[in-house]
Design a protein around this motif. Structure first.
Motif, PDB file in Angstrom:
ATOM      1  N   ALA A   1     -87.890 -75.285 -32.143  1.00  0.00           N
ATOM      2  CA  ALA A   1     -87.704 -76.718 -33.004  1.00  0.00           C
ATOM      3  C   ALA A   1     -87.629 -76.855 -34.306  1.00  0.00           C
ATOM      4  O   ALA A   1     -86.878 -77.152 -35.004  1.00  0.00           O
ATOM      5  CB  ALA A   1     -87.692 -77.519 -31.764  1.00  0.00           C
ATOM      6  N   ALA A   2     -88.982 -76.810 -34.215  1.00  0.00           N
ATOM      7  CA  ALA A   2     -89.366 -76.781 -35.718  1.00  0.00           C
ATOM      8  C   ALA A   2     -88.710 -75.915 -37.188  1.00  0.00           C
ATOM      9  O   ALA A   2     -88.166 -76.369 -38.065  1.00  0.00           O
ATOM     10  CB  ALA A   2     -90.904 -76.963 -35.625  1.00  0.00           C
ATOM     11  N   GLU A   3     -88.846 -74.950 -36.516  1.00  0.00           N
ATOM     12  CA  GLU A   3     -87.914 -73.648 -37.273  1.00  0.00           C
ATOM     13  C   GLU A   3     -86.888 -73.847 -37.250  1.00  0.00           C
ATOM     14  O   GLU A   3     -86.220 -73.464 -39.112  1.00  0.00           O
ATOM     15  CB  GLU A   3     -88.702 -72.615 -37.509  1.00  0.00           C
ATOM     16  N   THR A   4     -86.115 -74.153 -36.369  1.00  0.00           N
ATOM     17  CA  THR A   4     -85.220 -74.203 -36.493  1.00  0.00           C
ATOM     18  C   THR A   4     -84.423 -75.144 -37.239  1.00  0.00           C
ATOM     19  O   THR A   4     -83.456 -74.851 -38.533  1.00  0.00           O
ATOM     20  CB  THR A   4     -84.439 -74.179 -35.497  1.00  0.00           C
ATOM     21  N   GLU A   5     -84.843 -76.699 -36.992  1.00  0.00           N
ATOM     22  CA  GLU A   5     -85.074 -77.708 -38.641  1.00  0.00           C
ATOM     23  C   GLU A   5     -84.983 -77.480 -39.542  1.00  0.00           C
ATOM     24  O   GLU A   5     -84.497 -77.368 -41.312  1.00  0.00           O
ATOM     25  CB  GLU A   5     -85.242 -78.759 -37.960  1.00  0.00           C
ATOM     26  N   SER A   6     -85.977 -76.796 -40.570  1.00  0.00           N
ATOM     27  CA  SER A   6     -86.939 -76.351 -41.677  1.00  0.00           C
ATOM     28  C   SER A   6     -85.446 -75.470 -42.279  1.00  0.00           C
ATOM     29  O   SER A   6     -85.463 -75.123 -43.347  1.00  0.00           O
ATOM     30  CB  SER A   6     -87.967 -75.776 -41.616  1.00  0.00           C
ATOM     31  N   TRP A   7     -84.656 -74.415 -41.244  1.00  0.00           N
ATOM     32  CA  TRP A   7     -84.120 -73.427 -42.137  1.00  0.00           C
ATOM     33  C   TRP A   7     -82.942 -73.973 -42.536  1.00  0.00           C
ATOM     34  O   TRP A   7     -82.260 -73.405 -42.675  1.00  0.00           O
ATOM     35  CB  TRP A   7     -84.191 -72.227 -40.878  1.00  0.00           C
ATOM     36  N   ARG A   8     -82.326 -74.974 -40.977  1.00  0.00           N
ATOM     37  CA  ARG A   8     -81.740 -75.428 -41.015  1.00  0.00           C
ATOM     38  C   ARG A   8     -81.134 -76.518 -42.676  1.00  0.00           C
ATOM     39  O   ARG A   8     -80.093 -76.338 -43.390  1.00  0.00           O
ATOM     40  CB  ARG A   8     -80.990 -76.787 -40.291  1.00  0.00           C
ATOM     41  N   ARG A   9     -82.200 -76.948 -43.133  1.00  0.00           N
ATOM     42  CA  ARG A   9     -82.342 -77.693 -43.825  1.00  0.00           C
ATOM     43  C   ARG A   9     -82.211 -76.393 -45.560  1.00  0.00           C
ATOM     44  O   ARG A   9     -81.443 -77.066 -46.225  1.00  0.00           O
ATOM     45  CB  ARG A   9     -83.733 -78.705 -44.234  1.00  0.00           C
ATOM     46  N   ILE A  10     -83.080 -76.255 -45.440  1.00  0.00           N
ATOM     47  CA  ILE A  10     -82.939 -74.318 -46.660  1.00  0.00           C
ATOM     48  C   ILE A  10     -81.703 -74.034 -46.321  1.00  0.00           C
ATOM     49  O   ILE A  10     -80.918 -74.004 -47.449  1.00  0.00           O
ATOM     50  CB  ILE A  10     -83.738 -73.319 -45.975  1.00  0.00           C
ATOM     51  N   VAL A  11     -80.839 -73.520 -45.523  1.00  0.00           N
ATOM     52  CA  VAL A  11     -79.782 -72.351 -45.130  1.00  0.00           C
ATOM     53  C   VAL A  11     -78.841 -74.195 -45.797  1.00  0.00           C
ATOM     54  O   VAL A  11     -77.652 -73.998 -46.908  1.00  0.00           O
ATOM     55  CB  VAL A  11     -79.064 -72.811 -44.390  1.00  0.00           C
TER      56      VAL A  11
ATOM     57  N   SER B   1     -79.203 -76.844 -48.029  1.00  0.00           N
ATOM     58  CA  SER B   1     -79.033 -77.266 -49.725  1.00  0.00           C
ATOM     59  C   SER B   1     -79.151 -76.314 -50.131  1.00  0.00           C
ATOM     60  O   SER B   1     -79.164 -75.708 -51.712  1.00  0.00           O
ATOM     61  CB  SER B   1     -81.196 -77.420 -50.265  1.00  0.00           C
ATOM     62  N   SER B   2     -78.888 -75.235 -49.632  1.00  0.00           N
ATOM     63  CA  SER B   2     -78.455 -74.071 -51.116  1.00  0.00           C
ATOM     64  C   SER B   2     -77.036 -73.989 -51.026  1.00  0.00           C
ATOM     65  O   SER B   2     -76.885 -72.653 -51.471  1.00  0.00           O
ATOM     66  CB  SER B   2     -78.553 -71.932 -50.030  1.00  0.00           C
ATOM     67  N   GLY B   3     -76.047 -74.571 -50.470  1.00  0.00           N
ATOM     68  CA  GLY B   3     -75.115 -74.350 -50.892  1.00  0.00           C
ATOM     69  C   GLY B   3     -74.154 -73.314 -50.326  1.00  0.00           C
ATOM     70  O   GLY B   3     -72.361 -72.989 -50.066  1.00  0.00           O
ATOM     71  N   VAL B   4     -74.229 -72.266 -48.750  1.00  0.00           N
ATOM     72  CA  VAL B   4     -74.075 -71.590 -48.422  1.00  0.00           C
ATOM     73  C   VAL B   4     -73.418 -72.365 -47.560  1.00  0.00           C
ATOM     74  O   VAL B   4     -74.167 -73.139 -47.004  1.00  0.00           O
ATOM     75  CB  VAL B   4     -75.513 -70.553 -47.850  1.00  0.00           C
ATOM     76  N   HIS B   5     -72.337 -71.474 -46.414  1.00  0.00           N
ATOM     77  CA  HIS B   5     -71.713 -72.563 -45.869  1.00  0.00           C
ATOM     78  C   HIS B   5     -70.771 -71.043 -45.069  1.00  0.00           C
ATOM     79  O   HIS B   5     -70.978 -70.070 -45.066  1.00  0.00           O
ATOM     80  CB  HIS B   5     -69.389 -72.825 -46.587  1.00  0.00           C
ATOM     81  N   LYS B   6     -70.732 -71.653 -43.678  1.00  0.00           N
ATOM     82  CA  LYS B   6     -70.573 -70.365 -42.977  1.00  0.00           C
ATOM     83  C   LYS B   6     -69.074 -70.262 -42.227  1.00  0.00           C
ATOM     84  O   LYS B   6     -68.291 -70.828 -42.898  1.00  0.00           O
ATOM     85  CB  LYS B   6     -70.424 -71.258 -40.980  1.00  0.00           C
ATOM     86  N   GLU B   7     -68.649 -68.604 -42.620  1.00  0.00           N
ATOM     87  CA  GLU B   7     -67.604 -68.290 -42.721  1.00  0.00           C
ATOM     88  C   GLU B   7     -67.025 -68.199 -40.968  1.00  0.00           C
ATOM     89  O   GLU B   7     -67.550 -67.937 -39.702  1.00  0.00           O
ATOM     90  CB  GLU B   7     -67.420 -67.106 -43.443  1.00  0.00           C
ATOM     91  N   GLY B   8     -65.492 -68.221 -41.219  1.00  0.00           N
ATOM     92  CA  GLY B   8     -64.629 -68.411 -40.010  1.00  0.00           C
ATOM     93  C   GLY B   8     -64.146 -69.392 -38.931  1.00  0.00           C
ATOM     94  O   GLY B   8     -65.026 -70.293 -37.914  1.00  0.00           O
TER      95      GLY B   8
END
Length: 89
Positions: free
Chosen positions: A70-80, A82-89
């Motif tokens: 859960a902590a890793e998922t939240e950490s990576w969610r924030r990173i993604v 803040s990067s401005g990357v958006h999910k396609e599709g």
């Protein structure tokens, strides 16, 4: 067909390896697997092999593993986010 990579392949590729059980697995089975895996990780030969692969063996129980995920998922969610990357599709 799915192919499950070995721990050695994961370590060499910089990936992670963990053990889990499918949802609904009876708690006594989860507890038994956890106890046996932790016992195996206490064996010097196994720890040496894991270290030789460049990995670190972490031990714990299902609750600790869930909290770490859960902590890793939240950490990576924030990173993604803040990067401005958006999910396609």
């Amino acid at each position: 067909m799915w192919r499950i990579r070995s721990a050695e392949e994961l370590c060499r590729s910089g990936g992670e390896s963990s053990n889990g059980a499918p949802p609904g697995t009876p708690q006594p089975v989860v507890d038994l697997l956890n106890r046996e895996i932790n016992a195996a990780l206490d064996e010097p030969a196994i720890r040496q092999r894991i270290a030789a692969l460049g990995a670190i063996a972490l031990q714990g129980d299902a609750g600790q593993f869930g909290a770490m995920l859960a902590a890793e998922t939240e950490s990576w969610r924030r990173i993604v986010e803040s990067s401005g990357v958006h999910k396609e599709g």
